[in-house]
Write a protein that holds these residues in place. Structure first.
Motif, PDB file in Angstrom:
ATOM      1  N   GLU A  80       0.832  -1.206   0.000  1.00  0.00           N
ATOM      2  CA  GLU A  80       0.000   0.000   0.000  1.00  0.00           C
ATOM      3  C   GLU A  80       0.868   1.259   0.000  1.00  0.00           C
ATOM      4  O   GLU A  80       0.569   2.216  -0.715  1.00  0.00           O
ATOM      5  N   TYR A  81       1.916   1.285   0.820  1.00  0.00           N
ATOM      6  CA  TYR A  81       2.831   2.435   0.831  1.00  0.00           C
ATOM      7  C   TYR A  81       3.488   2.598  -0.539  1.00  0.00           C
ATOM      8  O   TYR A  81       3.618   3.715  -1.037  1.00  0.00           O
ATOM      9  N   ALA A  82       3.924   1.502  -1.123  1.00  0.00           N
ATOM     10  CA  ALA A  82       4.581   1.570  -2.433  1.00  0.00           C
ATOM     11  C   ALA A  82       3.641   2.191  -3.465  1.00  0.00           C
ATOM     12  O   ALA A  82       4.032   3.074  -4.216  1.00  0.00           O
TER      13      ALA A  82
ATOM     14  N   ASP B  88       0.666   3.956  -2.878  1.00  0.00           N
ATOM     15  CA  ASP B  88       0.107   5.265  -2.538  1.00  0.00           C
ATOM     16  C   ASP B  88       1.149   6.377  -2.452  1.00  0.00           C
ATOM     17  O   ASP B  88       0.875   7.517  -2.823  1.00  0.00           O
ATOM     18  N   LEU B  89       2.331   6.069  -1.944  1.00  0.00           N
ATOM     19  CA  LEU B  89       3.358   7.108  -1.765  1.00  0.00           C
ATOM     20  C   LEU B  89       4.292   7.252  -2.962  1.00  0.00           C
ATOM     21  O   LEU B  89       4.794   8.338  -3.235  1.00  0.00           O
ATOM     22  N   TYR B  90       4.557   6.143  -3.655  1.00  0.00           N
ATOM     23  CA  TYR B  90       5.556   6.176  -4.720  1.00  0.00           C
ATOM     24  C   TYR B  90       5.010   5.837  -6.098  1.00  0.00           C
ATOM     25  O   TYR B  90       5.687   6.021  -7.096  1.00  0.00           O
ATOM     26  N   GLY B  91       3.809   5.252  -6.150  1.00  0.00           N
ATOM     27  CA  GLY B  91       3.227   4.879  -7.439  1.00  0.00           C
ATOM     28  C   GLY B  91       3.962   3.751  -8.121  1.00  0.00           C
ATOM     29  O   GLY B  91       4.022   3.694  -9.349  1.00  0.00           O
ATOM     30  N   VAL B  92       4.538   2.844  -7.323  1.00  0.00           N
ATOM     31  CA  VAL B  92       5.296   1.719  -7.874  1.00  0.00           C
ATOM     32  C   VAL B  92       4.826   0.425  -7.222  1.00  0.00           C
ATOM     33  O   VAL B  92       4.241   0.442  -6.138  1.00  0.00           O
ATOM     34  N   PRO B  93       5.110  -0.716  -7.851  1.00  0.00           N
ATOM     35  CA  PRO B  93       4.839  -1.991  -7.190  1.00  0.00           C
ATOM     36  C   PRO B  93       5.748  -2.144  -5.963  1.00  0.00           C
ATOM     37  O   PRO B  93       6.828  -1.544  -5.901  1.00  0.00           O
ATOM     38  N   TYR B  94       5.320  -2.945  -5.005  1.00  0.00           N
ATOM     39  CA  TYR B  94       6.100  -3.170  -3.787  1.00  0.00           C
ATOM     40  C   TYR B  94       7.440  -3.821  -4.115  1.00  0.00           C
ATOM     41  O   TYR B  94       7.485  -4.885  -4.724  1.00  0.00           O
ATOM     42  N   PRO B  95       8.551  -3.195  -3.728  1.00  0.00           N
ATOM     43  CA  PRO B  95       9.866  -3.796  -3.964  1.00  0.00           C
ATOM     44  C   PRO B  95      10.194  -4.789  -2.843  1.00  0.00           C
ATOM     45  O   PRO B  95      10.337  -4.413  -1.688  1.00  0.00           O
ATOM     46  N   VAL B  96      10.265  -6.044  -3.168  1.00  0.00           N
ATOM     47  CA  VAL B  96      10.567  -7.073  -2.185  1.00  0.00           C
ATOM     48  C   VAL B  96      11.960  -6.802  -1.610  1.00  0.00           C
ATOM     49  O   VAL B  96      12.926  -6.647  -2.378  1.00  0.00           O
TER      50      VAL B  96
END
Length: 87
Positions: A37-39, A41-49
């Motif tokens: 969600e942070y990825a 909402d804040l960055y507009g990117v998929p979650y970086p594992v």
């Protein structure tokens, strides 16, 4: 370095594909988004594992370099990296 242009980074890039040569970076500090969600909402990117971020860091870090990683859990370091300390 940041993926967000509005942050006005010196280097605009994704931490999963660093624009640096292998073994060329003297140190790194990562503060990735802590959730999908942070990825989004804040960055507009998929979650970086986190483990993927550390693999890319291991590629560009110079021998003996250190990498700080700010997260709520400690991913397993890739080959060539080892944990020094967890706070």
């Amino acid at each position: 370095m940041d993926v967000r242009r509005e942050a006005r980074p010196d280097v605009l890039a994704d931490a999963l594909a660093l624009p640096f040569a292998d073994g060329s970076v003297p140190g790194a500090l990562y503060d990735p988004p802590y959730s999908p969600e942070y990825a989004r909402d804040l960055y507009g990117v998929p979650y970086p594992v986190p483990a993927q971020l550390l693999r890319e860091a291991a590629r560009v870090l110079a021998p003996g370099a250190r990498c700080g990683f700010v997260h709520y859990f400690s991913p397993k370091p890739p080959d060539g990296m080892r944990w020094v300390r967890t706070f």
